[in-house]
Design an enzyme around this catalytic site. Structure first.
Site, PDB file in Angstrom:
ATOM      1  N   GLU A   1      45.409 -70.885   6.294  1.00  0.00           N
ATOM      2  CA  GLU A   1      45.313 -70.211   5.138  1.00  0.00           C
ATOM      3  C   GLU A   1      44.584 -68.859   4.925  1.00  0.00           C
ATOM      4  O   GLU A   1      45.294 -68.197   4.271  1.00  0.00           O
ATOM      5  CB  GLU A   1      44.627 -71.610   4.049  1.00  0.00           C
TER       6      GLU A   1
ATOM      7  N   HIS B   1      41.112 -73.955  -5.326  1.00  0.00           N
ATOM      8  CA  HIS B   1      41.452 -74.589  -4.207  1.00  0.00           C
ATOM      9  C   HIS B   1      40.475 -74.391  -2.782  1.00  0.00           C
ATOM     10  O   HIS B   1      40.146 -73.370  -2.787  1.00  0.00           O
ATOM     11  CB  HIS B   1      43.010 -73.835  -3.759  1.00  0.00           C
TER      12      HIS B   1
ATOM     13  N   TYR C   1      51.851 -73.914  -0.674  1.00  0.00           N
ATOM     14  CA  TYR C   1      51.698 -75.227  -1.116  1.00  0.00           C
ATOM     15  C   TYR C   1      52.845 -76.143  -0.519  1.00  0.00           C
ATOM     16  O   TYR C   1      53.519 -77.065  -0.941  1.00  0.00           O
ATOM     17  CB  TYR C   1      51.720 -75.511  -2.634  1.00  0.00           C
TER      18      TYR C   1
ATOM     19  N   LYS D   1      41.741 -70.151  -9.189  1.00  0.00           N
ATOM     20  CA  LYS D   1      43.050 -70.230  -9.669  1.00  0.00           C
ATOM     21  C   LYS D   1      43.433 -69.334 -10.911  1.00  0.00           C
ATOM     22  O   LYS D   1      42.417 -69.117 -11.761  1.00  0.00           O
ATOM     23  CB  LYS D   1      43.505 -71.564  -9.967  1.00  0.00           C
TER      24      LYS D   1
ATOM     25  N   ASN E   1      43.315 -76.890 -12.353  1.00  0.00           N
ATOM     26  CA  ASN E   1      42.174 -77.368 -11.807  1.00  0.00           C
ATOM     27  C   ASN E   1      41.057 -76.287 -11.400  1.00  0.00           C
ATOM     28  O   ASN E   1      40.271 -76.559 -10.484  1.00  0.00           O
ATOM     29  CB  ASN E   1      42.176 -78.622 -10.969  1.00  0.00           C
TER      30      ASN E   1
HETATM   31  P1  GDP Z   1      43.329 -80.676  -4.091  1.00  0.00           P
HETATM   32  O1  GDP Z   1      43.157 -80.557  -2.401  1.00  0.00           O
HETATM   33  O2  GDP Z   1      42.170 -81.192  -4.484  1.00  0.00           O
HETATM   34  O3  GDP Z   1      43.590 -79.330  -4.670  1.00  0.00           O
HETATM   35  O4  GDP Z   1      44.609 -81.578  -4.356  1.00  0.00           O
HETATM   36  P2  GDP Z   1      46.019 -81.727  -3.980  1.00  0.00           P
HETATM   37  O5  GDP Z   1      46.176 -81.148  -2.480  1.00  0.00           O
HETATM   38  O6  GDP Z   1      46.521 -83.193  -3.865  1.00  0.00           O
HETATM   39  O7  GDP Z   1      46.819 -80.842  -4.843  1.00  0.00           O
HETATM   40  C1  GDP Z   1      46.989 -79.689  -4.759  1.00  0.00           C
HETATM   41  C2  GDP Z   1      47.086 -78.944  -6.104  1.00  0.00           C
HETATM   42  O8  GDP Z   1      48.306 -79.396  -6.929  1.00  0.00           O
HETATM   43  C3  GDP Z   1      46.014 -79.561  -6.972  1.00  0.00           C
HETATM   44  O9  GDP Z   1      44.889 -78.862  -6.819  1.00  0.00           O
HETATM   45  C4  GDP Z   1      46.771 -79.325  -8.531  1.00  0.00           C
HETATM   46  O10 GDP Z   1      46.445 -77.966  -8.902  1.00  0.00           O
HETATM   47  C5  GDP Z   1      47.933 -79.592  -8.071  1.00  0.00           C
HETATM   48  N1  GDP Z   1      48.252 -80.948  -8.615  1.00  0.00           N
HETATM   49  C6  GDP Z   1      48.112 -82.143  -7.696  1.00  0.00           C
HETATM   50  N2  GDP Z   1      48.489 -83.257  -8.619  1.00  0.00           N
HETATM   51  C7  GDP Z   1      49.030 -82.881  -9.750  1.00  0.00           C
HETATM   52  C8  GDP Z   1      49.844 -83.360 -10.595  1.00  0.00           C
HETATM   53  O11 GDP Z   1      49.888 -84.694 -10.692  1.00  0.00           O
HETATM   54  N3  GDP Z   1      50.300 -82.633 -11.542  1.00  0.00           N
HETATM   55  C9  GDP Z   1      50.233 -81.194 -11.717  1.00  0.00           C
HETATM   56  N4  GDP Z   1      50.593 -80.480 -12.710  1.00  0.00           N
HETATM   57  N5  GDP Z   1      49.474 -80.543 -10.637  1.00  0.00           N
HETATM   58  C10 GDP Z   1      48.971 -81.419  -9.660  1.00  0.00           C
END
Ligand code: GDP
Length: 140
Positions: free
Chosen positions: A128, A117, A51, A11, A114
């Site tokens: 993807e 992905h 997303y 990222k 973070n």
């Molecule tokens: P992953 O599969 O571990 O990447 O997590 P998810 O699919 O739940 O979320 C996708 C991405 O959305 C995450 O990697 C974060 O970059 C972002 N994200 C998820 N939850 C939050 C949140 O509460 N706040 C913000 N700003 N970004 C979030």
């Protein structure tokens, strides 16, 4: 033995801090092979499509802004059980909960920024990968 492909994104927080090689070192140390890789600047349309599953979430706008704020590195990783293996290498979504030695523990800045992905299932991995790579760009 199941050899899989998974889709990875390093990222903007990684490219901005010049950490591409450092993250790739953790990927390769875990036994995953980088069989396709390119640096792109995602468009808003690409990020919104990628997303789309999170479109109704309160953080969606922030997520799209973040993903388009700087270049990313998109990758295809190959290895035994690559999908789960890469999820393990990335660590928990929230870096505060990520285990030592994982990408997110070592490098991530926050829940949003973070660092990585990784696909969560075989079907999503295929979709993807197809969004960002042509078949002849994947060289195992
Ligand atoms: P992953 O599969 O571990 O990447 O997590 P998810 O699919 O739940 O979320 C996708 C991405 O959305 C995450 O990697 C974060 O970059 C972002 N994200 C998820 N939850 C939050 C949140 O509460 N706040 C913000 N700003 N970004 C979030």
């Amino acid at each position: 033995m199941t050899i899989q492909h998974t889709f990875s994104i390093l990222k903007p927080d990684v490219t901005k801090r010049n950490l591409t090689g450092a993250v790739n070192a953790l990927i390769e140390k875990a036994g995953l092979r980088i069989v396709a890789q390119k640096r792109i600047h995602m468009t808003r349309a690409q990020a919104e499509k990628f997303y789309g599953v999170h479109a109704a979430r309160p953080f969606f706008g922030e997520l799209v802004e973040m993903m388009t704020s700087a270049p990313v590195v998109v990758q295809v990783l190959e290895g035994e059980n690559a999908i789960q293996r890469y999820r393990d290498v990335m660590g928990a979504t929230n870096p505060a909960n990520a285990a030592p030695g994982t990408i997110r523990k070592e490098f991530a800045l926050s829940m949003g920024e973070n660092s990585a992905h990784g696909s969560d299932a075989t079907e999503t991995a295929a979709l993807e990968i197809a969004q960002f790579f042509a078949g002849n760009e994947i060289v195992g």
